[in-house]
Design a protein around this motif. Sequence first.
Motif, short mmCIF file in Angstrom:
data_model
loop_
_atom_site.label_atom_id
_atom_site.label_comp_id
_atom_site.label_asym_id
_atom_site.label_seq_id
_atom_site.Cartn_x
_atom_site.Cartn_y
_atom_site.Cartn_z
N LEU A 4 -63.33 -37.76 -1.90
CA LEU A 4 -62.09 -38.08 -1.22
C LEU A 4 -62.33 -39.18 -0.18
O LEU A 4 -63.37 -39.19 0.49
N PRO A 5 -61.38 -40.10 -0.04
CA PRO A 5 -61.54 -41.16 0.97
C PRO A 5 -61.51 -40.56 2.38
O PRO A 5 -60.93 -39.50 2.60
N PRO A 7 -60.40 -39.81 6.04
CA PRO A 7 -59.04 -39.77 6.61
C PRO A 7 -58.80 -40.93 7.56
O PRO A 7 -59.73 -41.50 8.13
N GLN A 30 -51.12 -34.04 7.99
CA GLN A 30 -51.36 -34.80 6.76
C GLN A 30 -52.82 -34.73 6.34
O GLN A 30 -53.72 -34.90 7.17
N ASP A 32 -54.58 -36.75 4.77
CA ASP A 32 -55.30 -38.01 4.82
C ASP A 32 -55.34 -38.60 6.23
O ASP A 32 -55.65 -39.78 6.41
N GLU A 34 -56.35 -37.91 10.59
CA GLU A 34 -57.03 -37.12 11.62
C GLU A 34 -56.72 -37.75 12.98
O GLU A 34 -57.01 -38.92 13.20
N ARG A 124 -49.74 -45.06 7.61
CA ARG A 124 -50.45 -45.42 6.38
C ARG A 124 -50.33 -46.92 6.10
O ARG A 124 -51.29 -47.56 5.67
#
Length: 232
Positions: A4-5, A7, A30, A32, A34, A124
């Motif tokens: 996983l990418p 965060p 969320q 993704d 932090e 994002r």
Amino acid sequence: MSVLPAPIRVLVCEDQALVRAGFVTILSSQPDMEVVGEAADGRAAVRRAEELNPDVVVMDIRMPVLDGIEATRRLAGPESSNPVKILVVTTFNVDGYVYEALRAGASGFMLKDAAPPELINAVRTVARGESLLAPVVTRALIGRFAGRLRPSTVPASPERDRLKVLTPREHEVLLLISEGLSNAEIATELVIGHETVKTYVSRILTKLGLRDRVQAVVLAYRAGVAGDGDRT
């Protein structure tokens, strides 16, 4: 097994404790994202950003000790050795404060009364290195501050000389960007595909050494080639 990418690391800077807690709750929920830190004034925002090196700083404009504009300038301005991506979040609609924040290096802004999904999408978007400035906001900015952006002597403007590297079509796209049109609206105006518009926008920013659409709008006005309704 896929990895996983990492965060998106977010620093929330807001002087109102309840609002700040709300932002932290929304973003922390969320998978993704932090929230790595918080700050209640501009000076603390600068210090925490330098300590934590976040991917995105959510910055209020009106804060004590040091306002969000100066904090943004120190973190993302031309003299910053390690520019940070700044998302300005304010209760105030398009005004001088927002204009100055964008010029100070902010990647975009949104209003505090926006819905939580809009805040999440904004973080994002900025984290991806894209600017966040809605077309309607661009139009309002232009309408109110075009006078500040215009050069005193257009023919001798060094900004105008910078535009000579653009092709006629790229120049046309730049003018439409400066009018606040979205990529979809530009595609409709020029009768070309959406992906083609994205390519043109990318080329324009690269050729002119600009970070985002906000800087493109400012340059077009300083060059004296936008704002008069003439697209030729």
